[in-house]
Design a protein around this motif. Structure first.
Motif, mmCIF file in Angstrom:
data_model
loop_
_atom_site.group_PDB
_atom_site.id
_atom_site.type_symbol
_atom_site.label_atom_id
_atom_site.label_comp_id
_atom_site.label_asym_id
_atom_site.label_seq_id
_atom_site.Cartn_x
_atom_site.Cartn_y
_atom_site.Cartn_z
ATOM 1 N N GLY A 260 20.155 42.064 26.834
ATOM 2 C CA GLY A 260 19.747 40.806 26.222
ATOM 3 C C GLY A 260 19.675 40.964 24.724
ATOM 4 N N GLY A 261 20.404 40.123 24.024
ATOM 5 C CA GLY A 261 20.425 40.193 22.566
ATOM 6 C C GLY A 261 20.116 38.844 21.954
ATOM 7 N N ASP A 262 19.910 38.859 20.664
ATOM 8 C CA ASP A 262 19.652 37.623 19.931
ATOM 9 C C ASP A 262 20.957 37.071 19.389
ATOM 10 N N GLU A 263 21.101 35.765 19.477
ATOM 11 C CA GLU A 263 22.220 35.043 18.894
ATOM 12 C C GLU A 263 23.582 35.454 19.452
ATOM 13 N N LEU A 264 23.635 35.750 20.756
ATOM 14 C CA LEU A 264 24.925 36.024 21.386
ATOM 15 C C LEU A 264 25.635 34.694 21.615
ATOM 16 N N GLU A 265 26.854 34.575 21.119
ATOM 17 C CA GLU A 265 27.598 33.322 21.237
ATOM 18 C C GLU A 265 28.117 33.082 22.643
ATOM 19 N N ASN A 266 28.470 34.150 23.338
ATOM 20 C CA ASN A 266 29.017 34.038 24.691
ATOM 21 C C ASN A 266 28.263 34.963 25.629
ATOM 22 N N ILE A 267 28.290 34.610 26.900
ATOM 23 C CA ILE A 267 27.871 35.540 27.937
ATOM 24 C C ILE A 267 29.030 36.498 28.116
ATOM 25 N N LEU A 268 28.738 37.784 28.130
ATOM 26 C CA LEU A 268 29.796 38.791 28.163
ATOM 27 C C LEU A 268 29.808 39.537 29.487
ATOM 28 N N LEU A 269 30.995 39.643 30.064
ATOM 29 C CA LEU A 269 31.245 40.554 31.173
ATOM 30 C C LEU A 269 31.820 41.819 30.565
ATOM 31 N N GLY A 270 31.279 42.964 30.946
ATOM 32 C CA GLY A 270 31.773 44.231 30.412
ATOM 33 C C GLY A 270 32.767 44.897 31.342
ATOM 34 N N VAL A 271 33.317 45.983 30.866
ATOM 35 C CA VAL A 271 34.356 46.690 31.629
ATOM 36 C C VAL A 271 33.818 47.424 32.852
ATOM 37 N N ARG A 272 32.497 47.523 33.006
ATOM 38 C CA ARG A 272 31.956 48.139 34.223
ATOM 39 C C ARG A 272 32.419 47.390 35.468
ATOM 40 N N TRP A 273 32.685 46.072 35.326
ATOM 41 C CA TRP A 273 33.172 45.299 36.471
ATOM 42 C C TRP A 273 34.520 45.820 36.953
ATOM 43 N N LEU A 274 35.273 46.435 36.060
ATOM 44 C CA LEU A 274 36.599 46.920 36.438
ATOM 45 C C LEU A 274 36.533 48.179 37.297
ATOM 46 N N GLN A 275 35.335 48.723 37.484
ATOM 47 C CA GLN A 275 35.162 49.837 38.421
ATOM 48 C C GLN A 275 35.149 49.339 39.863
ATOM 49 N N THR A 276 34.828 48.054 40.038
ATOM 50 C CA THR A 276 34.741 47.504 41.393
ATOM 51 C C THR A 276 35.689 46.339 41.636
ATOM 52 N N LYS A 277 36.245 45.782 40.572
ATOM 53 C CA LYS A 277 37.124 44.616 40.680
ATOM 54 C C LYS A 277 38.442 44.902 39.971
ATOM 55 N N ARG A 278 39.510 44.347 40.511
ATOM 56 C CA ARG A 278 40.835 44.511 39.923
ATOM 57 C C ARG A 278 41.117 43.340 38.992
ATOM 58 N N LEU A 279 41.546 43.648 37.770
ATOM 59 C CA LEU A 279 41.873 42.629 36.779
ATOM 60 C C LEU A 279 43.385 42.483 36.718
ATOM 61 N N LEU A 280 43.854 41.232 36.834
ATOM 62 C CA LEU A 280 45.277 40.941 36.695
ATOM 63 C C LEU A 280 45.434 39.929 35.569
ATOM 64 N N VAL A 281 46.177 40.329 34.539
ATOM 65 C CA VAL A 281 46.403 39.464 33.385
ATOM 66 C C VAL A 281 47.900 39.348 33.163
ATOM 67 N N ASP A 282 48.408 38.118 33.203
ATOM 68 C CA ASP A 282 49.815 37.852 32.915
ATOM 69 C C ASP A 282 49.851 36.617 32.017
ATOM 70 N N PHE A 283 49.823 36.872 30.703
ATOM 71 C CA PHE A 283 49.800 35.765 29.746
ATOM 72 C C PHE A 283 51.005 34.844 29.923
ATOM 73 N N ALA A 284 52.193 35.441 30.087
ATOM 74 C CA ALA A 284 53.415 34.643 30.180
ATOM 75 C C ALA A 284 53.382 33.670 31.348
ATOM 76 N N ALA A 285 52.822 34.116 32.468
ATOM 77 C CA ALA A 285 52.762 33.260 33.664
ATOM 78 C C ALA A 285 51.463 32.441 33.719
ATOM 79 N N GLY A 286 50.528 32.717 32.798
ATOM 80 C CA GLY A 286 49.247 32.008 32.809
ATOM 81 C C GLY A 286 48.357 32.409 33.960
#
Length: 122
Positions: A91-117
């Motif tokens: 918990g911090g002061d003046e955080l503009e966004n809620i942030l998900l960190g990379v620890r989620w990538l230990q349990t979840k698979r991330l698929l990013v394809d900008f070209a295909a959206g």
């Protein structure tokens, strides 16, 4: 698996649920921040309004894009991909966004394809 979206700047956003201490689920858009090594970061006001327990004996100094900042530690519950997780939340002061960190990538698979959206986490 949950679908996400890209904003105009190419940032990765996912819709998640923050579970308040009374069981209410608040749906929010969270930014996946690959520079953040934790699970979740929220503004202190948000964590307090959710009724999350704070560990008043421990605070953590973390390097951020703006320099070193001190964060409170909360136990928070998150609904992600239909599953409930209890995670350490910074918990911090003046955080503009809620942030998900990379620890989620230990349990979840991330698929990013900008070209295909295509953006998924699951």
């Amino acid at each position: 698996m949950i679908s996400g979206e890209f904003n105009r700047r190419g940032e990765l956003f996912f819709e998640i649920g923050l579970i308040a201490s009374d069981g209410d689920v608040i749906t929010v858009k969270a930014l996946l921040d690959t520079g953040f090594t934790g699970w979740l970061a929220v503004d202190n006001q948000d964590a307090e309004s959710l009724g999350w327990d704070i560990d008043s004996n421990e605070r953590r100094d973390m390097q951020t894009a703006r320099g070193v900042a001190r964060f409170n530690l909360y136990d928070g519950s998150v609904l992600l991909d239909g599953q409930e997780f209890t995670v350490e939340v910074l918990g911090g002061d003046e955080l503009e966004n809620i942030l998900l960190g990379v620890r989620w990538l230990q349990t979840k698979r991330l698929l990013v394809d900008f070209a295909a959206g295509v953006l998924t986490l699951g």
